[in-house]
Design an enzyme around this catalytic site. Sequence first.
Site, PDB file in Angstrom:
ATOM      1  N   LYS A   1       0.838  -1.199   0.000  1.00 47.95           N
ATOM      2  CA  LYS A   1       0.000   0.000   0.000  1.00 47.95           C
ATOM      3  C   LYS A   1       0.867   1.241   0.000  1.00 47.95           C
ATOM      4  O   LYS A   1       1.558   1.537   0.976  1.00 47.95           O
ATOM      5  CB  LYS A   1      -0.908   0.043   1.240  1.00 47.95           C
TER       6      LYS A   1
ATOM      7  N   GLU B   1      10.261   0.771  10.357  1.00 45.16           N
ATOM      8  CA  GLU B   1      11.279   1.796  10.137  1.00 45.16           C
ATOM      9  C   GLU B   1      10.586   3.114  10.406  1.00 45.16           C
ATOM     10  O   GLU B   1       9.719   3.532   9.638  1.00 45.16           O
ATOM     11  CB  GLU B   1      11.811   1.681   8.710  1.00 45.16           C
TER      12      GLU B   1
ATOM     13  N   CYS C   1      13.404  10.518   7.177  1.00 48.15           N
ATOM     14  CA  CYS C   1      13.393   9.933   8.519  1.00 48.15           C
ATOM     15  C   CYS C   1      14.757  10.064   9.181  1.00 48.15           C
ATOM     16  O   CYS C   1      14.847  10.222  10.389  1.00 48.15           O
ATOM     17  CB  CYS C   1      12.938   8.488   8.464  1.00 48.15           C
TER      18      CYS C   1
ATOM     19  N   GLU D   1      10.468  15.138  16.067  1.00 49.39           N
ATOM     20  CA  GLU D   1      10.728  15.090  14.634  1.00 49.39           C
ATOM     21  C   GLU D   1       9.868  16.173  13.969  1.00 49.39           C
ATOM     22  O   GLU D   1       8.646  16.159  14.077  1.00 49.39           O
ATOM     23  CB  GLU D   1      10.343  13.714  14.098  1.00 49.39           C
TER      24      GLU D   1
HETATM   25  P1  NAI Z   1       1.908   7.905   8.635  1.00 46.60           P
HETATM   26  O1  NAI Z   1       2.773   7.077   9.514  1.00 46.60           O
HETATM   27  O2  NAI Z   1       0.505   8.127   9.040  1.00 46.60           O
HETATM   28  O3  NAI Z   1       1.862   7.283   7.167  1.00 46.60           O
HETATM   29  C1  NAI Z   1       2.716   6.288   6.669  1.00 46.60           C
HETATM   30  C2  NAI Z   1       1.898   5.197   5.990  1.00 46.60           C
HETATM   31  O4  NAI Z   1       1.113   4.507   6.957  1.00 46.60           O
HETATM   32  C3  NAI Z   1       0.902   5.688   4.953  1.00 46.60           C
HETATM   33  O5  NAI Z   1       0.880   4.768   3.882  1.00 46.60           O
HETATM   34  C4  NAI Z   1      -0.419   5.649   5.698  1.00 46.60           C
HETATM   35  O6  NAI Z   1      -1.526   5.495   4.849  1.00 46.60           O
HETATM   36  C5  NAI Z   1      -0.256   4.435   6.568  1.00 46.60           C
HETATM   37  N1  NAI Z   1      -1.085   4.410   7.771  1.00 46.60           N
HETATM   38  C6  NAI Z   1      -1.604   5.437   8.472  1.00 46.60           C
HETATM   39  N2  NAI Z   1      -2.281   4.987   9.535  1.00 46.60           N
HETATM   40  C7  NAI Z   1      -2.202   3.637   9.515  1.00 46.60           C
HETATM   41  C8  NAI Z   1      -2.684   2.595  10.362  1.00 46.60           C
HETATM   42  N3  NAI Z   1      -3.388   2.852  11.436  1.00 46.60           N
HETATM   43  N4  NAI Z   1      -2.392   1.324  10.038  1.00 46.60           N
HETATM   44  C9  NAI Z   1      -1.661   1.047   8.955  1.00 46.60           C
HETATM   45  N5  NAI Z   1      -1.173   1.969   8.131  1.00 46.60           N
HETATM   46  C10 NAI Z   1      -1.435   3.266   8.396  1.00 46.60           C
HETATM   47  O7  NAI Z   1       2.630   9.290   8.421  1.00 46.60           O
HETATM   48  P2  NAI Z   1       1.958  10.671   7.977  1.00 46.60           P
HETATM   49  O8  NAI Z   1       0.675  10.895   8.679  1.00 46.60           O
HETATM   50  O9  NAI Z   1       1.941  10.715   6.504  1.00 46.60           O
HETATM   51  O10 NAI Z   1       3.019  11.720   8.530  1.00 46.60           O
HETATM   52  C11 NAI Z   1       2.981  12.108   9.881  1.00 46.60           C
HETATM   53  C12 NAI Z   1       4.368  12.247  10.438  1.00 46.60           C
HETATM   54  O11 NAI Z   1       5.002  10.976  10.412  1.00 46.60           O
HETATM   55  C13 NAI Z   1       5.311  13.136   9.675  1.00 46.60           C
HETATM   56  O12 NAI Z   1       5.195  14.465  10.026  1.00 46.60           O
HETATM   57  C14 NAI Z   1       6.646  12.575  10.058  1.00 46.60           C
HETATM   58  O13 NAI Z   1       7.053  13.126  11.273  1.00 46.60           O
HETATM   59  C15 NAI Z   1       6.381  11.113  10.221  1.00 46.60           C
HETATM   60  N6  NAI Z   1       6.766  10.325   9.045  1.00 46.60           N
HETATM   61  C16 NAI Z   1       7.913   9.621   9.094  1.00 46.60           C
HETATM   62  C17 NAI Z   1       8.336   8.916   8.001  1.00 46.60           C
HETATM   63  C18 NAI Z   1       9.593   8.150   8.033  1.00 46.60           C
HETATM   64  O14 NAI Z   1      10.097   7.765   6.986  1.00 46.60           O
HETATM   65  N7  NAI Z   1      10.151   7.859   9.187  1.00 46.60           N
HETATM   66  C19 NAI Z   1       7.594   8.901   6.751  1.00 46.60           C
HETATM   67  C20 NAI Z   1       6.365   9.633   6.808  1.00 46.60           C
HETATM   68  C21 NAI Z   1       6.000  10.324   7.915  1.00 46.60           C
END
Ligand code: NAI
Length: 786
Positions: A192, A266, A300, A397
């Site tokens: 996804k 990760e 990240c 972050e």
């Molecule tokens: P997120 O963690 O919500 O999204 C990442 C993925 O997880 C997306 O594909 C999303 O659809 C999916 N997702 C969301 N809720 C889920 C759930 N309950 N179960 C399974 N999958 C789920 O990140 P978001 O909201 O886009 O960004 C929020 C913050 O997260 C950012 O400001 C940043 O600080 C952090 N982030 C960190 C990343 C990294 O590479 N470490 C990447 C993206 C965001």
Amino acid sequence: MTLTEIMETLPYGPAPEAAKPALDWLKAHKGRFQLFVAGKWRNPASKEWFTTINPANAQKLAEVAQASAADVDEAVKAARKAFAGWSQTKGHVRARYLYAMARQIQKHARLFAVLETLDNGKPIRETRDIDIPLVARHFYYHAGWAQLMESELPGYAPLGVVGQIIPWNFPLLMLAWKVAPALAMGNTVVLKPAEFTPLTALLFAEICQNIGLPPGVVNIITGDGKTGAALVEHPGVDKIAFTGSTEVGRIIRKATAGSGKKLSLELGGKSPFVVFEDADLDSAVEGVVDAIWFNQGQVCCAGSRLLVQEGIAEKMYAKLRARMEKLRVGDPLDKAVDIGAIIAPVQLQKIQQLVQKGVEEGAKLWQPSWAVPTEGCFYPPTLFTEVAPASTIAQEEIFGPVLAALTFRTPEEAVRLANNTRYGLAASIWSEDINLALDVATQIKAGTVWINSTNLFDAASGFGGYRESGFGREGGKEGLWEYVKKIEVHNTAQGQKPRARGLTARASAESLPPIDRTAKLFIGGKQVRPDSGYSKAVYAPDGRLVGEVGLGNRKDIRNAVEAARSAQEGWRKTAAHSKAQILYFLAENLSERAEEFARRLSEQTGQDGGAEVEAALEALFTAAAWADKYEGLVHPTPLRNVTLAIPEPIGVMGILCPDDQPLLALARLAGSALAMGNTLVVVPSPLAPLSATDFYQVLETSDVPAGTFNIVTGERDELARTLAEHDDVDAVWYAGPQAGWALVEKASAGNMKRTWTLPSSGPLPDTEEILRQATQVKNIWVPYGA
Ligand code: NAI
Ligand code: MG
């Protein structure tokens, strides 16, 4: 006007990359994309669609299907069906498919790059020169592992259906990191993409079709967090691989707890960028640009905390401000733009709020004199100085182009500041003194350390976190273990001593002392009474009382963890040779008392104690042997550098021992963990704890440093919960009933500790697997060249 003046005032003309090929591709699909399941495109059962926009101009790019739970189910079924064939497909054939993917990505590299830039807002320079080449490299590299799996990972099999959930910051690259190793090892996947950036994954789906990948091997389902949650919860999924926020990682940890699903996470980071006074400052400034302004800081492992040695701080800031003034923010399709658009308004607001907070908490803000475009989602490069270590912007972050600078005086202080975070994804160290740089590199708790460099990535090097940055590695040989499992062999051929039987009779009542003294707990090198003041009876299989042990509680566990923490640094730094010596000494002292231990074992288990003591001695010898031989790798990353993949101890570990062969289990599990440099809180099997409590007498005579090996007896699940909830415990191994697995995995989500669950009886895992569980790989990148 002098030439220099002309050069300095020369304006940039626009150098736009054409969007047309990507827009044509969107048009050819009538701006609407279905789900890719079982090799075919299908409408979502939900009949719902969502739009993805170009964050640089807020214009709609396409409509994409919102997959519901029913769609997830179809995709998982398709992957399951495909697994039967794919897992049996020869490594060479899988290698051919992965190779074909790499070739196709290269052939359509520009289309991928432009599409990625449109959907995500990152500069074309990055998608063209970094993201897409690395994607191709990842598929090539893993084509090689598919080819070599049989010879290099003998005895291992694919897991089955893997659910993969990825974020929006490196859409296609994260797809490659997930899909390539999974397929190489013979798994099938349901992936996804993030809701902000689904398009390149859909183009990748077309490639899967074009190369004739068997239907169902790769399924791409688009949707938001609800779709992700449905995938996580689907009972037909054998593993979840996730990259994203720590918050969602925690939800997933809890949701999969006890399900038996393998998990790799990760997550976020707050990585230190450490500059010592002898660093090449101009290089370090370019490093900072890469560390925090690459991909708008939405990385990240972004070097978001600048730690500068006091004497050079002002000089460094001045150079940095001058450089920031020259950075260009704007149209990501412009080839001369350094910083593109922030992914979405919600992220822009988050950045603005955190910056506001930084100002309120007293840090000094600096931004360049120029303004960013007002249309679309843009934010200027930002520098905070005079940042307090505990302030929000030093701890949280931000995920934007915002750098928080702090100063330090000594290397020790630098290490302390660097480790003053709950994260541990990466670090960057700048010094011309390689002794200093490597010394600091080994002390920073992070999965990747770059020396005089930053944000270097390659398929041959593992990437992943320590602490709350998650667990598991992606890339390198270390990344493959996330996608395989040991083939279960139902005989005794794998070095497991057969269970001896029929000695119950010999342990007759006459030959035993009536009731033993109560065994105490062993904490911080001392025998201590349990805090509860209660004892617990230990019975033989035939119901006779054979002794009593202290009933440990939360308080005892807390004391034991404290002791293990205090001992951790010292034990970690103890030379491998000395660790081996101590383990041999343990074996020697156990052997001195072999008969006594054998009798105890027979009493408690009714089995042949003598054979088990022998096996335990052998296990301690094996652990001692590995102490100075469990080597890392040097990864051949394609730059002028060596990348040292070093297995490091995890830290403080809780080990809840299985019931079978209690002494052997203790020797093999605790011995191996100790050999790798961990300090331990061991909870012996509640059915047969006395051999472990007797063992503390052996520990006392074997030079095992106080606090390195602590023993707390009591109710297994109660103590397991306390250990799993404890924020200063880095890993918990739990052998016990299935209900306990869920308990431990769920409770571990607090600080994202590593967990390993095992059955309460049956054969023990082999040493190789135990050693892997007892370590985490740190990759240290050391560039060279005069
Ligand atoms: P997120 O963690 O919500 O999204 C990442 C993925 O997880 C997306 O594909 C999303 O659809 C999916 N997702 C969301 N809720 C889920 C759930 N309950 N179960 C399974 N999958 C789920 O990140 P978001 O909201 O886009 O960004 C929020 C913050 O997260 C950012 O400001 C940043 O600080 C952090 N982030 C960190 C990343 C990294 O590479 N470490 C990447 C993206 C965001
Ligand atoms: Mg988008």
